[in-house]
Motif scaffolding. Sequence first.
Motif, PDB file in Angstrom:
ATOM      1  N   ASN A  89      11.137  12.040  32.071  1.00  0.00           N
ATOM      2  CA  ASN A  89      10.078  12.597  32.926  1.00  0.00           C
ATOM      3  C   ASN A  89       9.518  11.546  33.884  1.00  0.00           C
ATOM      4  O   ASN A  89       8.356  11.592  34.276  1.00  0.00           O
TER       5      ASN A  89
ATOM      6  N   THR B 254      10.704   7.317  29.620  1.00  0.00           N
ATOM      7  CA  THR B 254       9.839   8.474  29.400  1.00  0.00           C
ATOM      8  C   THR B 254       8.422   8.034  29.085  1.00  0.00           C
ATOM      9  O   THR B 254       8.170   6.879  28.723  1.00  0.00           O
TER      10      THR B 254
ATOM     11  N   GLN C 212      17.917  13.921  27.545  1.00  0.00           N
ATOM     12  CA  GLN C 212      17.446  14.286  28.882  1.00  0.00           C
ATOM     13  C   GLN C 212      16.163  15.110  28.828  1.00  0.00           C
ATOM     14  O   GLN C 212      15.385  15.117  29.781  1.00  0.00           O
ATOM     15  N   CYS C 213      15.911  15.769  27.692  1.00  0.00           N
ATOM     16  CA  CYS C 213      14.673  16.543  27.543  1.00  0.00           C
ATOM     17  C   CYS C 213      13.441  15.642  27.569  1.00  0.00           C
ATOM     18  O   CYS C 213      12.330  16.100  27.858  1.00  0.00           O
TER      19      CYS C 213
ATOM     20  N   ASN D 209      22.147  15.584  26.145  1.00  0.00           N
ATOM     21  CA  ASN D 209      21.285  16.695  26.549  1.00  0.00           C
ATOM     22  C   ASN D 209      19.930  16.622  25.857  1.00  0.00           C
ATOM     23  O   ASN D 209      18.885  16.879  26.479  1.00  0.00           O
ATOM     24  N   ARG D 210      19.926  16.256  24.561  1.00  0.00           N
ATOM     25  CA  ARG D 210      18.653  16.132  23.846  1.00  0.00           C
ATOM     26  C   ARG D 210      17.807  14.998  24.422  1.00  0.00           C
ATOM     27  O   ARG D 210      16.584  15.107  24.527  1.00  0.00           O
TER      28      ARG D 210
END
Length: 281
Positions: free
Chosen positions: A176, A202, A172-173, A169-170
């Motif tokens: 982009n 990213t 996936q932040c 989850n971290r």
Amino acid sequence: MDSIQNMNRALAYIEANLDDEIDFQLVARIACCSEHQFNRLFSFLAGIGLAEYIRNRRLTLAAIELHTNDVKVIDVAIKYGYSSPDSFSRSFQNLHGITPSMAKENGSLLKAYPPMTFQLTIKGGAEMNFHFVEKKAFKIVGVKEIVDTTDGEFYPEIWNKLENDDLLNRLQCFSNTDFPEILHVSANIKANSRDYYIAVATTKDATHEFTTLEIPAVTWVVFKTSGPQPETMLKTWERIYAEWLPSSGYELAESIEFVRDLNDPTDLSANQIWIPVKRRN
């Protein structure tokens, strides 16, 4: 056919230097590829890691020498690259099932691991679905682990943390790009180790807990896998190196390799294997 001949020339060099230090960069040059490429090609063509193969060959020769010659165990250990009798004895017993001292006795049962050569074989025409992607340079951010593969196994400690950690989850932040999925990346592959990343593509800068790796622009060949895992993925890797590459007109390019989780709700087992390639000269 040249690639098979080059691999066999490299194996001949290894065989001639089992009682000496092996220069893995020279091995790769003899095989006309990089060290990374040689290790990948060898492991998938041979079904065994290069370090494990060399260890088994050395222990085979060591057993013969102990059984047929009046030599000290420590001398044989040093000859075949072991820094202490204890480490040599452990490795010897793991392969042969007996201690080096017992190998000196008449009637002792020893195991032989013969030298390996490669040859071109024709396999059944099961189809392989793939496509090429010309991708610009990009950056990944993730966690990195240097994984010891000396024993031919690949089990990163990072995997033990995933079930009880919000690492994914971290990560996936940071995602982009048009590549939103989690990537499992192998880089700097050597005879006894590789760098492994769980990462995302990213344009953002990494925080202190993550590592950044820049990936150059390259041509990728992409294979989709679907079915029981990890068996299906391992079989696909094997076929890429043993069947597709030798007959494709392409060879490995210098870059990472990675597996892309597709997160397909209709097929949770679906992944893509991305391999960097270039036209063979």
